[in-house]
Design an enzyme around this catalytic site. Structure first.
Site, PDB file in Angstrom:
ATOM      1  N   HIS A  58       0.819  -1.219   0.000  1.00  0.00           N
ATOM      2  CA  HIS A  58       0.000   0.000   0.000  1.00  0.00           C
ATOM      3  C   HIS A  58       0.852   1.269   0.000  1.00  0.00           C
ATOM      4  O   HIS A  58       1.833   1.393   0.710  1.00  0.00           O
ATOM      5  CB  HIS A  58      -1.045   0.008   1.113  1.00  0.00           C
ATOM      6  CG  HIS A  58      -0.518  -0.003   2.516  1.00  0.00           C
ATOM      7  ND1 HIS A  58      -0.175   1.139   3.177  1.00  0.00           N
ATOM      8  CD2 HIS A  58      -0.309  -1.017   3.377  1.00  0.00           C
ATOM      9  CE1 HIS A  58       0.223   0.827   4.405  1.00  0.00           C
ATOM     10  NE2 HIS A  58       0.164  -0.476   4.558  1.00  0.00           N
TER      11      HIS A  58
ATOM     12  N   GLU B 270      -4.845   1.954   2.607  1.00  0.00           N
ATOM     13  CA  GLU B 270      -4.979   0.764   3.462  1.00  0.00           C
ATOM     14  C   GLU B 270      -5.172   1.177   4.913  1.00  0.00           C
ATOM     15  O   GLU B 270      -5.979   0.609   5.637  1.00  0.00           O
ATOM     16  CB  GLU B 270      -3.734  -0.126   3.332  1.00  0.00           C
ATOM     17  CG  GLU B 270      -3.860  -1.471   4.036  1.00  0.00           C
ATOM     18  CD  GLU B 270      -3.433  -1.464   5.491  1.00  0.00           C
ATOM     19  OE1 GLU B 270      -3.749  -2.418   6.205  1.00  0.00           O
ATOM     20  OE2 GLU B 270      -2.790  -0.493   5.958  1.00  0.00           O
TER      21      GLU B 270
HETATM   22 ZN   LIG Z   1       0.679  -1.494   6.301  1.00  0.00          ZN
END
Ligand SMILES: [Zn+2]
Length: 471
Positions: free
Chosen positions: A283, A329
């Site tokens: 991410h 995320e």
């Molecule tokens: Zn992470």
């Protein structure tokens, strides 16, 4: 007799071809590790992402810079396609640095280190001052009840267990205090919450992270902050001496309307089965304190490196290999959800997804979400990894961003690096580039590329039609 001889010849030739396949494979892996360690690119990318761009909280200017930087770096790799996938993300800002102190009645005050949790509301402009009730977890709230909690600051102080070898388990055993602690305490009329930082290390750095108010109405939301482990111990010891002490904190963090951001995607088209997808990712967003080098700058640059390593090693994948840099995320998982939603809409057949989001430390292996037969197939490749000291192939969670792709047939896996030091840095100002070791980062990238190479070469077709329950 003739039949037996013919059978023997077949068996011998089968064995020989199996041997040469495995020899080819070990040479291919050697090449991937060689390129990563001798001519790696991941560390330089991480340097830029960490030191020139810095913390990349969703909706921030630096998150947008990270989108543009990784896209332009991917374009230099000569991939078949690089694009941005739009996604709406939450925007929350920390504002001016938080300030907190502990004060015994009439006595001197001692400042302590706190960080607002991501998504928290602010304190009143003049700050919040109240008595404190220390608990060991959400389950304690019912025991104390509204009469003992109302108007106080709930101090969640359950530490991460030190005896668990898998530190993510220790994290999992405490993270409910951070994520739901405020929502639960608000139901008992608490004025605010302070949560012990999720780290084994006793130091002055608070660790932030996401939290949710669940169904608590706007006007009943209470401010939530993480306190450093050292100050958590201090506060706890002070409370033993004087349970009437007061805690003061001031935060002016703020939630905004959602803003548009992007997942960054690049792919190499498969030569034989372009409609089968293998993805590798991490991410792109991070928390705003520190520069997000371990979480998850490492996973981002390792995933980009996987595609570069395949290209540099002259491997032409049969299936389409994609790198996906997921946005948001940390405080929403919007990027992971969006990617899965679009993949489903386009009826893309994802056979395998691999995520690196456990830090850039020495790789040990993979945790795998798959059916028995798929899992056994991956385990069969274990000897190829042993020269690189990769030995951990176990069932377990893969990665948050690829989780939404789970459908019972796509194999999901997470890179598992050594996790002993990860929570010293996770979501704290200590998550910085200097805490990442170049070789460890590169070994992780080569390990990921090796698994991608094997899955691309052998796939899971032979076991595709078995009707097993996903474990
Ligand atoms: Zn992470």
């Amino acid at each position: 007799m003739k039949k037996i001889a013919a059978l023997l010849i077949i068996l011998v030739s089968l064995n020989a071809s199996a041997q040469s396949t495995s020899q080819q494979d070990s040479l291919a892996l050697r090449k991937l590790y060689d390129v990563a360690l001798l001519h790696g690119q991941s560390y330089a990318w991480l340097d830029h992402l960490s030191n020139n761009i810095g913390g990349r909280l969703s909706g921030s200017v630096s998150a947008q810079q990270a989108v543009e930087y990784t896209k332009s770096e991917m374009e230099k790799l000569g991939l078949d396609r690089v694009w941005l996938q739009p996604v709406m993300v939450p925007k929350w800002t920390r504002g001016t640095p938080e300030y907190a102190y502990v004060q015994s009645q009439g006595g001197p005050s001692t400042t302590v280190n706190i960080l607002a949790l991501g998504g928290s509301v602010a304190t009143p402009d003049t700050g919040l001052r109240a008595n404190v009730i220390e608990v060991q977890g959400i389950e304690d709230l019912a025991r104390y009840g509204r009469e003992q909690i109302e108007g106080k600051i709930v101090f969640y102080n359950r530490p991460m267990r030190a005896d668990l070898i898998h530190t993510f388990e220790a994290y999992g055993g405490c993270v409910d205090q951070r994520y739901s602690g405020a929502a639960e305490a608000a139901k008992y009329g608490a004025a605010g919450v302070i949560v012990r930082s999720l780290s084994h290390k006793i130091d002055d750095y608070p660790h932030t992270g996401s939290m949710s108010y669940g169904d608590v109405p706007n006007n009943e939301r209470i401010p939530a902050a993480a306190i450093s482990t050292k100050d958590a111990e201090y506060l706890s010891s002070m409370l033993k001496l004087n349970k009437d002490l007061e805690f003061y904190y001031k935060m002016n963090c703020r939630n905004y309307e959602d803003v548009e951001s992007y997942n960054v995607i690049g792919e190499i088209k498969g030569s034989e089965r372009p409609d089968e997808y293998i993805i590798v990712g991490g991410h792109l967003d991070s928390w705003d304190v520190g520069d997000g080098a371990h979480d998850d700058g490492a996973g981002v640059v390792q995933s980009m490196e996987v595609l570069r390593l395949l290209k540099e090693s002259g491997i032409k994948p049969k299936r389409t290999i994609r790198v996906v840099l997921f946005m948001n995320e940390e405080n929403g998982l919007r990027g992971g959800n969006k990617y899965a939603e679009v993949a489903k809409k386009n009826k893309e057949n994802h056979i395998f997804a691999l995520e690196s989001d456990s830090g850039g430390f020495t790789p040990r292996g993979f945790s795998i979400e798959a059916r028995d037969s798929q899992y056994e197939k991956i385990q069969g490749w274990k000897p190829l990894f042993e020269p690189y000291l990769i030995h951990y192939f176990a069932r377990g969670g893969s990665g948050a961003d690829i989780g939404p792709l789970k459908n019972g047939s796509t194999v999901l896996a997470g890179l598992r690096p050594d996790s002993q030091r990860y929570f010293d840095h996770h979501h704290a100002a200590t998550d910085t580039f200097d805490a990442v070791n170049k070789r460890e980062l590169e070994l992780g990238a080569a390990t990921m590329a090796s698994l991608v190479y094997l899955v691309d070469k052998y796939g899971f077709d032979d076991i595709e039609n078995e009707s097993e329950i996903l474990k």
